[in-house]
Write a protein that holds these residues in place. Sequence first.
Motif, PDB file in Angstrom:
ATOM      1  N   ASN A  26      16.545   9.210   6.090  1.00 31.63           N
ATOM      2  CA  ASN A  26      15.130   9.242   6.405  1.00 31.63           C
ATOM      3  C   ASN A  26      14.705   7.843   6.828  1.00 31.63           C
ATOM      4  OD1 ASN A  26      12.408   9.416   6.559  1.00 31.63           O
ATOM      5  ND2 ASN A  26      12.129  10.373   4.563  1.00 31.63           N
ATOM      6  N   ALA A  27      14.378   7.714   8.095  1.00 38.53           N
ATOM      7  CA  ALA A  27      14.047   6.403   8.651  1.00 38.53           C
ATOM      8  C   ALA A  27      12.551   6.158   8.661  1.00 38.53           C
ATOM      9  CB  ALA A  27      14.604   6.301  10.066  1.00 38.53           C
ATOM     10  N   GLU A  28      11.837   6.762   7.767  1.00 37.06           N
ATOM     11  CA  GLU A  28      10.389   6.651   7.811  1.00 37.06           C
ATOM     12  C   GLU A  28       9.830   5.523   6.967  1.00 37.06           C
ATOM     13  OE1 GLU A  28       8.475   8.231   9.958  1.00 37.06           O
ATOM     14  OE2 GLU A  28      10.365   9.008  10.701  1.00 37.06           O
ATOM     15  N   TRP A  29      10.586   5.035   6.002  1.00 34.55           N
ATOM     16  CA  TRP A  29       9.970   4.086   5.093  1.00 34.55           C
ATOM     17  C   TRP A  29       9.491   2.863   5.807  1.00 34.55           C
ATOM     18  CZ3 TRP A  29      14.770   2.053   5.467  1.00 34.55           C
ATOM     19  CH2 TRP A  29      15.108   0.905   4.779  1.00 34.55           C
ATOM     20  N   PRO A  30       9.964   1.684   5.741  1.00 37.55           N
ATOM     21  CA  PRO A  30       9.326   0.602   6.499  1.00 37.55           C
ATOM     22  C   PRO A  30       9.858   0.487   7.918  1.00 37.55           C
ATOM     23  CG  PRO A  30      10.968  -0.320   5.077  1.00 37.55           C
ATOM     24  CD  PRO A  30      10.975   1.173   4.849  1.00 37.55           C
ATOM     25  N   LEU A  31      10.578   1.492   8.400  1.00 36.88           N
ATOM     26  CA  LEU A  31      11.266   1.387   9.678  1.00 36.88           C
ATOM     27  C   LEU A  31      10.534   2.140  10.780  1.00 36.88           C
ATOM     28  CD1 LEU A  31      14.882   2.063   8.381  1.00 36.88           C
ATOM     29  CD2 LEU A  31      13.729  -0.111   8.627  1.00 36.88           C
ATOM     30  N   ARG A  32       9.448   1.611  11.203  1.00 36.35           N
ATOM     31  CA  ARG A  32       8.718   2.217  12.312  1.00 36.35           C
ATOM     32  C   ARG A  32       8.712   1.215  13.465  1.00 36.35           C
ATOM     33  NH1 ARG A  32       5.674   3.615   7.807  1.00 36.35           N
ATOM     34  NH2 ARG A  32       5.768   5.828   7.375  1.00 36.35           N
ATOM     35  N   PRO A  33       8.849   1.700  14.689  1.00 38.31           N
ATOM     36  CA  PRO A  33       8.864   0.768  15.821  1.00 38.31           C
ATOM     37  C   PRO A  33       7.632  -0.131  15.831  1.00 38.31           C
ATOM     38  CG  PRO A  33       9.417   2.989  16.541  1.00 38.31           C
ATOM     39  CD  PRO A  33       8.974   3.070  15.090  1.00 38.31           C
ATOM     40  N   GLY A  34       7.883  -1.395  16.063  1.00 31.78           N
ATOM     41  CA  GLY A  34       6.795  -2.342  16.225  1.00 31.78           C
ATOM     42  C   GLY A  34       6.163  -2.847  14.947  1.00 31.78           C
ATOM     43  N   ASN A  35       6.725  -2.506  13.765  1.00 37.94           N
ATOM     44  CA  ASN A  35       6.093  -2.979  12.537  1.00 37.94           C
ATOM     45  C   ASN A  35       6.645  -4.329  12.096  1.00 37.94           C
ATOM     46  OD1 ASN A  35       8.594  -2.171  11.444  1.00 37.94           O
ATOM     47  ND2 ASN A  35       7.654  -1.461   9.550  1.00 37.94           N
ATOM     48  N   GLY A  36       7.454  -4.968  12.938  1.00 40.83           N
ATOM     49  CA  GLY A  36       7.977  -6.282  12.604  1.00 40.83           C
ATOM     50  C   GLY A  36       9.186  -6.203  11.700  1.00 40.83           C
ATOM     51  N   ASP A  37       9.391  -7.278  10.977  1.00 39.37           N
ATOM     52  CA  ASP A  37      10.571  -7.394  10.125  1.00 39.37           C
ATOM     53  C   ASP A  37      10.429  -6.556   8.863  1.00 39.37           C
ATOM     54  OD1 ASP A  37      11.424  -9.332  11.930  1.00 39.37           O
ATOM     55  OD2 ASP A  37      10.464 -10.943  10.802  1.00 39.37           O
ATOM     56  N   ILE A  38      11.563  -6.253   8.252  1.00 41.56           N
ATOM     57  CA  ILE A  38      11.538  -5.661   6.919  1.00 41.56           C
ATOM     58  C   ILE A  38      12.091  -6.704   5.962  1.00 41.56           C
ATOM     59  CG2 ILE A  38      11.706  -3.298   7.771  1.00 41.56           C
ATOM     60  CD1 ILE A  38      14.619  -3.261   6.834  1.00 41.56           C
ATOM     61  N   SER A  39      11.775  -6.555   4.713  1.00 41.59           N
ATOM     62  CA  SER A  39      12.160  -7.562   3.730  1.00 41.59           C
ATOM     63  C   SER A  39      13.670  -7.565   3.515  1.00 41.59           C
ATOM     64  CB  SER A  39      11.460  -7.297   2.399  1.00 41.59           C
ATOM     65  OG  SER A  39      12.006  -6.141   1.787  1.00 41.59           O
ATOM     66  N   GLU A  40      14.156  -8.652   2.963  1.00 39.73           N
ATOM     67  CA  GLU A  40      15.585  -8.754   2.655  1.00 39.73           C
ATOM     68  C   GLU A  40      15.997  -7.678   1.654  1.00 39.73           C
ATOM     69  OE1 GLU A  40      18.876 -12.027   1.104  1.00 39.73           O
ATOM     70  OE2 GLU A  40      16.819 -12.667   1.504  1.00 39.73           O
ATOM     71  N   ASP A  41      15.126  -7.392   0.691  1.00 39.93           N
ATOM     72  CA  ASP A  41      15.421  -6.325  -0.277  1.00 39.93           C
ATOM     73  C   ASP A  41      15.572  -4.978   0.416  1.00 39.93           C
ATOM     74  OD1 ASP A  41      15.431  -8.035  -2.446  1.00 39.93           O
ATOM     75  OD2 ASP A  41      13.361  -7.566  -3.041  1.00 39.93           O
ATOM     76  N   ARG A  79      16.381  -4.498   3.570  1.00 40.34           N
ATOM     77  CA  ARG A  79      17.629  -4.553   4.354  1.00 40.34           C
ATOM     78  C   ARG A  79      18.813  -4.228   3.463  1.00 40.34           C
ATOM     79  NH1 ARG A  79      15.573  -9.397   6.522  1.00 40.34           N
ATOM     80  NH2 ARG A  79      17.001 -10.640   5.278  1.00 40.34           N
ATOM     81  N   ASN A  80      18.846  -4.830   2.296  1.00 41.80           N
ATOM     82  CA  ASN A  80      19.954  -4.598   1.368  1.00 41.80           C
ATOM     83  C   ASN A  80      19.970  -3.153   0.879  1.00 41.80           C
ATOM     84  OD1 ASN A  80      20.999  -7.194   1.555  1.00 41.80           O
ATOM     85  ND2 ASN A  80      19.680  -7.957  -0.069  1.00 41.80           N
ATOM     86  N   LEU A  81      18.802  -2.601   0.590  1.00 40.84           N
ATOM     87  CA  LEU A  81      18.728  -1.193   0.167  1.00 40.84           C
ATOM     88  C   LEU A  81      19.247  -0.258   1.264  1.00 40.84           C
ATOM     89  CD1 LEU A  81      15.277  -1.039  -1.650  1.00 40.84           C
ATOM     90  CD2 LEU A  81      17.528  -0.686  -2.671  1.00 40.84           C
ATOM     91  N   PHE A  82      18.870  -0.525   2.497  1.00 40.64           N
ATOM     92  CA  PHE A  82      19.335   0.280   3.624  1.00 40.64           C
ATOM     93  C   PHE A  82      20.858   0.214   3.735  1.00 40.64           C
ATOM     94  CE2 PHE A  82      20.392   0.537   8.202  1.00 40.64           C
ATOM     95  CZ  PHE A  82      20.024   1.857   8.419  1.00 40.64           C
ATOM     96  N   SER A  83      21.393  -0.976   3.641  1.00 42.31           N
ATOM     97  CA  SER A  83      22.838  -1.162   3.740  1.00 42.31           C
ATOM     98  C   SER A  83      23.576  -0.457   2.608  1.00 42.31           C
ATOM     99  CB  SER A  83      23.157  -2.665   3.719  1.00 42.31           C
ATOM    100  OG  SER A  83      24.540  -2.878   3.715  1.00 42.31           O
ATOM    101  N   VAL A  84      23.087  -0.614   1.387  1.00 47.08           N
ATOM    102  CA  VAL A  84      23.726   0.023   0.232  1.00 47.08           C
ATOM    103  C   VAL A  84      23.625   1.544   0.331  1.00 47.08           C
ATOM    104  CG1 VAL A  84      23.544   0.329  -2.276  1.00 47.08           C
ATOM    105  CG2 VAL A  84      23.494  -1.956  -1.298  1.00 47.08           C
TER     106      VAL A  84
END
Length: 103
Positions: free
Chosen positions: A5-20, A22-27
């Motif tokens: 589910n790519a809806e959480w902070p991953l919307r086009p044009g919303n800028g960067d996401i936090s390092e946490d 990024r790590n959660l997505f990777s894990v």
Amino acid sequence: SSGINAEWPLRPGNGDISEDDRNLFSVAYKNVVGQRRSSWRAMCGIEKKLNDTDPKLAQVKSYKEKIEGELNDLCKEVLRILNDLLIPNASESKEKVFYMKMK
């Protein structure tokens, strides 16, 4: 659905996401793919042990193909998220390197 589910902070044009995040997505990606890879390896092992006349062989092959399809779909979805949302919105080199390593 087994998709991501790519809806959480991953919307086009919303800028960067936090390092946490990024790590959660990777894990999350590694866990979901790792589970299917483990299942696929188990099916390969079972398939090798069965002889060609075993009635279970078709079922094992079918399940292995289903797992392969799920793996393929998951990887395509992660690549889509990386290519369409994360990499274009990454403003720091550190972020882009992180995402490129995931690819």
